[in-house]
Design a protein around this motif. Structure first.
Motif, PDB file in Angstrom:
ATOM      1  N   PHE A  62     -10.915  -1.690   3.013  1.00 31.00           N
ATOM      2  CA  PHE A  62     -10.005  -2.127   1.966  1.00 31.00           C
ATOM      3  C   PHE A  62     -10.695  -2.901   0.858  1.00 31.00           C
ATOM      4  N   ILE A  75      -6.053  -4.816  -7.681  1.00 30.90           N
ATOM      5  CA  ILE A  75      -6.281  -4.336  -6.324  1.00 30.90           C
ATOM      6  C   ILE A  75      -7.684  -3.769  -6.233  1.00 30.90           C
ATOM      7  N   CYS A  79      -8.953  -0.039  -1.774  1.00 33.60           N
ATOM      8  CA  CYS A  79      -7.545  -0.225  -1.410  1.00 33.60           C
ATOM      9  C   CYS A  79      -6.642   0.545  -2.369  1.00 33.60           C
ATOM     10  N   ARG A  80      -6.962   0.492  -3.646  1.00 32.06           N
ATOM     11  CA  ARG A  80      -6.192   1.227  -4.664  1.00 32.06           C
ATOM     12  C   ARG A  80      -6.181   2.719  -4.357  1.00 32.06           C
ATOM     13  N   GLY A 142      -9.905   5.430   5.784  1.00 29.25           N
ATOM     14  CA  GLY A 142      -8.852   4.502   5.373  1.00 29.25           C
ATOM     15  C   GLY A 142      -7.500   5.183   5.279  1.00 29.25           C
TER      16      GLY A 142
END
Length: 326
Positions: A62, A75, A79-80, A142
Motif C-alpha cells: 500500500f 493517496i 494504494c491509488r 495487492g
C-alpha cells in the motif's frame, strides 16, 4: 520434489485442460471426486494464500512511495492503483456477465453461473500470470488480496443485484459461506506464518503446485458431475466464458490506459480483471444453488479457459517485449 512441483506449475494450463477433457469423456471413473470436495479444496488454496500474506508486505503493497492526488485526498501511488483496480474488478466483470447473459438469452441456471463468475474476486493464479507477462507483481498481489477480502460482502451483494430477479438470493448465507471458505482459511494461513515461520518457508516452494492440483480436482469434480449437460449446452457456455474472459482482459487494459498507468501496471490490471476466482463460483453454486446443477458449469469452464488464455497472453506479451528490445 521441487522439480516435480515446478513441472506441475509450469504446465498448469495443460494439466487443467487434460483433466477437464478426461472428466468429460470418463465421468463415471473420475466422478469419485465429488462436488462436495470443492469447498475444502478451495480452503486449501486460500490457506496457501494466507501463508504468503503478512502485515509488513501489506504495508509495502500500500505504498511508501510517491503521493498523487486522487479526488480530494492524497493517496500513495500503489494504494491509488489498487483502489482503481478493485473498483474496476467489481464493476467490469459483473456488468460484462450480465450483458452476455442477456445477449445470449441464457436460462436461469446457466445465467446465475455466469453472473457468479463475474461477481467473484480475481483468480488465485493471476499473480503467476502477471509475473510471467512482465506486469507489476506488487499491484497484482495487492489487487488479489483486497478483492479477496472484499468478496464476502461484495460478491453476494452483486449476485443479488444482477441475478435477484432470476432466483432468490440468500445474501447472508452467501456472506457466511464466503467468510468460511475464504477469510477463515486465509486467517489461519497468516497465523501459521506468524508462529511457524521456518515451516512456512519450507512449504512456500510447494504452494503453487498444491494450488494447481486443487484447481485441477475442482475442475474434475464439476465437469464429471455435469458431463451430459455439457454435451448439449457446452458450446454456448464455452463461447460465453471465452468472451467474458477476453473482454475482461481488454477492459482491464483500457482501465489502466484511462488512468495513465505505466505498461507493467496496465498488464497487471488486465490480468487481474480478466482472471476470476472461478473455484469460488463453483463452490457457491454447489452450496446455494444445488437445485440448479448447471450453475456450476460456467465456473468449471472458466477455470480451464482462463489458465490457458492467461498463459497465452503472457507468452504473447513476452514475444512483443523481445521484439521491441531488438
Amino acid at each position: 520434489m521441487r522439480k516435480v512441483c515446478k513441472f506441475i506449475t509450469d504446465y498448469m494450463s495443460i494439466l487443467v485442460l487434460a483433466a477437464a477433457v478426461s472428466a468429460f469423456f470418463f465421468p463415471q471413473q473420475l466422478g469419485v471426486i465429488k462436488t462436495s470436495y470443492i469447498t475444502p479444496l478451495l480452503g486449501v488454496i486460500m490457506f496457501g494464500m494466507g501463508l504468503t500474506i503478512n502485515l509488513s508486505d501489506l504495508k509495502t503493497t500500500f505504498g511508501l512511495q510517491d503521493v498523487k492526488a486522487f479526488g480530494k485526498f492524497n493517496i500513495k501511488v500503489p494504494c491509488r492503483n489498487i483502489i482503481i483496480g478493485c473498483a474496476a474488478q467489481f464493476l467490469i466483470m459483473p456488468i460484462l456477465a450480465w450483458i452476455l447473459v442477456k445477449v445470449f438469452c441464457l436460462p436461469p441456471e446457466l445465467a446465475v453461473g455466469v453472473i457468479l463468475v463475474g461477481c467473484c474476486p480475481g483468480g488465485t493464479s493471476s499473480n503467476v500470470i502477471t509475473y510471467l507477462a512482465g506486469g507489476d507483481l506488487t499491484l497484482s498481489v495487492g489487487m488479489t488480496t483486497v478483492n479477496t477480502l472484499l468478496a464476502p460482502l461484495l460478491t453476494p451483494l452483486l449476485v443479488w443485484f444482477f441475478a435477484g430477479t432470476m432466483i432468490d438470493i440468500d445474501f447472508w448465507g452467501m456472506f457466511l459461506s464466503i467468510v468460511q471458505i475464504i477469510l477463515i482459511p486465509i486467517a489461519f494461513g497468516m497465523i501459521f506464518q506468524r508462529f511457524f515461520p521456518d515451516a512456512t518457508l519450507k512449504i512456500k516452494d510447494y504452494l503453487p503446485a498444491i494450488s494447481t492440483l486443487a484447481i485441477t480436482a475442482i475442475v474434475i469434480a464439476v465437469v464429471s458431475a455435469n458431463a451430459s449437460a455439457l454435451a448439449t449446452s457446452g458450446l454456448v457456455i464455452i463461447m460465453i466464458v471465452i468472451l467474458h474472459n477476453l473482454l475482461g482482459y481488454a477492459f482491464g487494459l483500457l482501465t489502466g490506459k484511462i488512468f495513465k498507468l505505466g505498461k507493467p501496471q496496465c498488464i497487471a490490471m488486465s490480468v487481474e480483471i480478466g482472471m476470476q476466482n472461478s473455484g469460488l463460483a463453483c463452490s457457491m453454486a454447489a452450496i446455494h444453488f444445488a437445485s440448479m446443477p448447471l450453475a456450476t458449469v460456467p465456473g468449471a469452464i472458466f477455470s480451464v479457459w482462463h489458465n490457458i488464455s492467461g498463459a497465452l497472453l503472457a507468452r504473447i506479451l513476452n514475444i512483443s517485449r523481445s521484439l521491441q528490445k531488438n
